[in-house]
Structure formats: C-alpha cells, structure tokens
Design a protein around this motif. Sequence first.
Motif, PDB file in Angstrom:
ATOM      1  N   CYS A   5      73.780  -4.444 106.597  1.00 25.53           N
ATOM      2  CA  CYS A   5      73.708  -4.068 104.995  1.00 25.53           C
ATOM      3  C   CYS A   5      72.559  -4.621 104.443  1.00 25.53           C
ATOM      4  O   CYS A   5      71.752  -5.233 105.004  1.00 25.53           O
ATOM      5  CB  CYS A   5      75.140  -5.007 104.502  1.00 25.53           C
ATOM      6  N   SER A  65      82.176   3.118 117.444  1.00 24.93           N
ATOM      7  CA  SER A  65      83.531   3.147 117.103  1.00 24.93           C
ATOM      8  C   SER A  65      84.694   2.817 118.221  1.00 24.93           C
ATOM      9  O   SER A  65      85.876   2.405 117.936  1.00 24.93           O
ATOM     10  CB  SER A  65      83.883   4.362 116.313  1.00 24.93           C
ATOM     11  N   LYS A  86      71.405   5.133 106.339  1.00 22.00           N
ATOM     12  CA  LYS A  86      72.764   5.549 105.516  1.00 22.00           C
ATOM     13  C   LYS A  86      72.757   4.134 104.678  1.00 22.00           C
ATOM     14  O   LYS A  86      73.479   4.194 103.442  1.00 22.00           O
ATOM     15  CB  LYS A  86      74.158   5.470 106.435  1.00 22.00           C
ATOM     16  N   SER A 105      72.011   5.163 110.984  1.00 17.60           N
ATOM     17  CA  SER A 105      72.829   4.012 110.579  1.00 17.60           C
ATOM     18  C   SER A 105      72.072   3.268 109.594  1.00 17.60           C
ATOM     19  O   SER A 105      72.659   2.767 108.433  1.00 17.60           O
ATOM     20  CB  SER A 105      73.131   3.259 111.851  1.00 17.60           C
ATOM     21  N   THR A 156      81.330   8.448 111.257  1.00 20.93           N
ATOM     22  CA  THR A 156      80.705   8.230 112.498  1.00 20.93           C
ATOM     23  C   THR A 156      79.673   9.488 112.660  1.00 20.93           C
ATOM     24  O   THR A 156      79.760  10.485 111.832  1.00 20.93           O
ATOM     25  CB  THR A 156      81.659   8.425 113.858  1.00 20.93           C
ATOM     26  N   ALA A 185      76.873  -0.907 108.395  1.00 14.96           N
ATOM     27  CA  ALA A 185      76.890  -0.104 109.705  1.00 14.96           C
ATOM     28  C   ALA A 185      76.606  -0.922 110.657  1.00 14.96           C
ATOM     29  O   ALA A 185      75.999  -1.907 110.687  1.00 14.96           O
ATOM     30  CB  ALA A 185      75.885   1.117 109.372  1.00 14.96           C
ATOM     31  N   ILE A 186      76.998  -0.260 111.954  1.00 18.39           N
ATOM     32  CA  ILE A 186      76.595  -0.774 113.107  1.00 18.39           C
ATOM     33  C   ILE A 186      75.488   0.006 113.636  1.00 18.39           C
ATOM     34  O   ILE A 186      75.222   1.114 113.664  1.00 18.39           O
ATOM     35  CB  ILE A 186      77.645  -0.611 114.225  1.00 18.39           C
ATOM     36  N   ALA A 187      74.263  -0.978 113.856  1.00 13.85           N
ATOM     37  CA  ALA A 187      73.051  -0.250 114.221  1.00 13.85           C
ATOM     38  C   ALA A 187      72.097  -0.989 115.271  1.00 13.85           C
ATOM     39  O   ALA A 187      72.796  -2.011 115.624  1.00 13.85           O
ATOM     40  CB  ALA A 187      72.129  -0.464 112.691  1.00 13.85           C
ATOM     41  N   TYR A 189      79.502   2.967 108.703  1.00 15.20           N
ATOM     42  CA  TYR A 189      78.993   3.773 109.494  1.00 15.20           C
ATOM     43  C   TYR A 189      78.643   3.241 110.718  1.00 15.20           C
ATOM     44  O   TYR A 189      78.164   2.272 110.895  1.00 15.20           O
ATOM     45  CB  TYR A 189      77.800   4.551 108.758  1.00 15.20           C
ATOM     46  N   CYS A 190      78.988   4.224 111.864  1.00 19.86           N
ATOM     47  CA  CYS A 190      78.530   4.056 113.296  1.00 19.86           C
ATOM     48  C   CYS A 190      78.658   5.121 114.143  1.00 19.86           C
ATOM     49  O   CYS A 190      78.881   6.400 113.643  1.00 19.86           O
ATOM     50  CB  CYS A 190      79.376   2.896 113.780  1.00 19.86           C
ATOM     51  N   SER A 191      78.124   4.904 115.068  1.00 21.33           N
ATOM     52  CA  SER A 191      78.091   5.938 116.358  1.00 21.33           C
ATOM     53  C   SER A 191      79.605   6.096 116.875  1.00 21.33           C
ATOM     54  O   SER A 191      80.451   5.320 116.774  1.00 21.33           O
ATOM     55  CB  SER A 191      77.178   5.805 117.326  1.00 21.33           C
ATOM     56  N   PRO A 210      73.682   7.490 115.788  1.00 28.28           N
ATOM     57  CA  PRO A 210      73.476   6.240 115.568  1.00 28.28           C
ATOM     58  C   PRO A 210      72.033   6.113 114.704  1.00 28.28           C
ATOM     59  O   PRO A 210      71.602   5.062 114.221  1.00 28.28           O
ATOM     60  CB  PRO A 210      73.339   5.590 117.207  1.00 28.28           C
TER      61      PRO A 210
END
Length: 284
Positions: A268, A102, A135, A132, A126, A144-146, A96-98, A129
């Motif tokens: 994670c 992405s 999620k 993130s 997506t 996720a990218i956070a 998951y990311c914004s 954010p």
Amino acid sequence: MDIRSLELFQHLATSLHFSRTAQAKFVSPSTLSRSIQRLEDECGTPLFVRDNRKVKLTAAGSSLLGFSQQMLSEWKKVQTQLQQSHQQLQGELSVYCSVTASQSHLPNLLDHFRHKYPQIEIKLATGDPALSVIKVMQQDADAAIAIHTPDFPKELHFLPLGEVPLVLIAPKDTLLTRLEQVDWRTHAMVLPESGPSKRIVHHWLAEQGIRPRVYATVAGNEAIVSMVALGCGVAIVPQIVLDHSSVGQKVNRILLTNIETYQLGLCCLKKRAQEPAIKALFSC
C-alpha cells in the motif's frame, strides 16, 4: 424486575444505607424505597430488615444478591460486546491481485480480515500481476498483492507473505523431466512479455549462457502454462501459477535450483498505511 432495580438493590445490599445508595446512584430516597418495594413485591418476601438505625439483608435478600451479581455481570458483558460491534470499522477496502494470488494467498488473508472486521466491504479486482504496483500508486486500489522487485517504489509499504519458486515446464509428450535433457537448440521457448518474470527468466538464461529459440512472448503466466500444455515449447513460470492451473497436469515440472525466487507480499502507499481499514488489513 429490571436492570436498574437490580443495580439499586445490589448497591443497597452492599452499603446497607438508603441515603448513601440514593446519593451514589443519583436517585431520591423515595425513588429508591419504591424500587426496593417493587422488588420485594415481585419476590413475594422482604429483602431487607429495616429500623431507624440500620438496614440488614434477609435470607431472601442474600439469595437475590447472588442472582443480581450474576445477572449484572452478564449484562455488562453484553453491553461491551454491543459497544465493540458499534465501534467496529466500517466502509470499503479495494484490493487488487492476480487471479492466481486470489486463489493461493488471498483467501487466508481475507478469512482472518472478514472475521475481525465484518462491516468492511471488500472490493476485489483481479488482473495482470504486473499492474499491482501501478494500481496502488495511482490509488485505483487501496492495497494489492504484488511481487517485490529491485526497483520496488520507495513510496510503497510492503508486507511479505511468502517466497514463490519458479520452475521449468515442458509438454508431457516431450518426456523431459531433468534440466540436462533440454536441448536449447531444438526446444522452443515461450517467454514472458512483461512483469517480474521477464527480468528473472532473462537473467537466468544469461547466467546459464543460453540463447533460446523463442516460439513466442506471452503476457500472463497462466497463458504461458496453457501454451506449453499445447506443445508450443518449454517455459519458466512461478510454481503457484502451475499449482492452480487447470492444465497443470499436462506439463512436466523440472526443478531449477539456481534461479531467483519471487517475494510475494501485500503493498500500500506509505502515506496511507495508517488509514484504519488499510492498517487493519496489514495487521491480519
């Protein structure tokens, strides 16, 4: 001519002893003899000189030995590659990311990952954010990218991907290009409704002693850029959002040297960090 026959021939060419080769390769002496005979028939010439006491390679046998060594070496390489391919990680990995992440950070990360682990299917989602961390905590996403924040959950493992500066933006027609030109009494401001931007922007305004005239509070940095491009006011947004915005050319950027930067990274759950697919993603 097959691989097994070449293996028997190569061992015999080294041992020069039928019984030893038969024992080492787990075949009967008669089976070994028939295999060598078939090779000689295919080559059309004797490969060994035999008598009751010893075995010796012929010139043709020496030539075939060079060929068999090369062939069997290449076959071992192919076997190794096939085994590695079979043993490669498989399954699914949800990320998951914004939308901005992405475009800015995810492509390079996934390019390396897909090259190393082509059999893992990536499920990408997506959105906001600010979601993130949630999620990942709720296990709706494996990773996720956070944005790392002061209250970042201790249950999460975080791998930094880079720092992201924030910039002040203003509509093109205001001709604002420097911070000193902004009149906070007359220029309205579009503020973030939630997420890390809200904390950073409000902290910066308080440090500067600025009480902005708020035009609106908006969810999502992409939407904030759009509102500024439409002339609704000034705003502070992450630079990567501006770099990937379709209306980014419709605003002026004003550098802020004394505002906190984002620390963007991959996260994670710590308790899942050693799961093969997740571990592989964090190693790329």
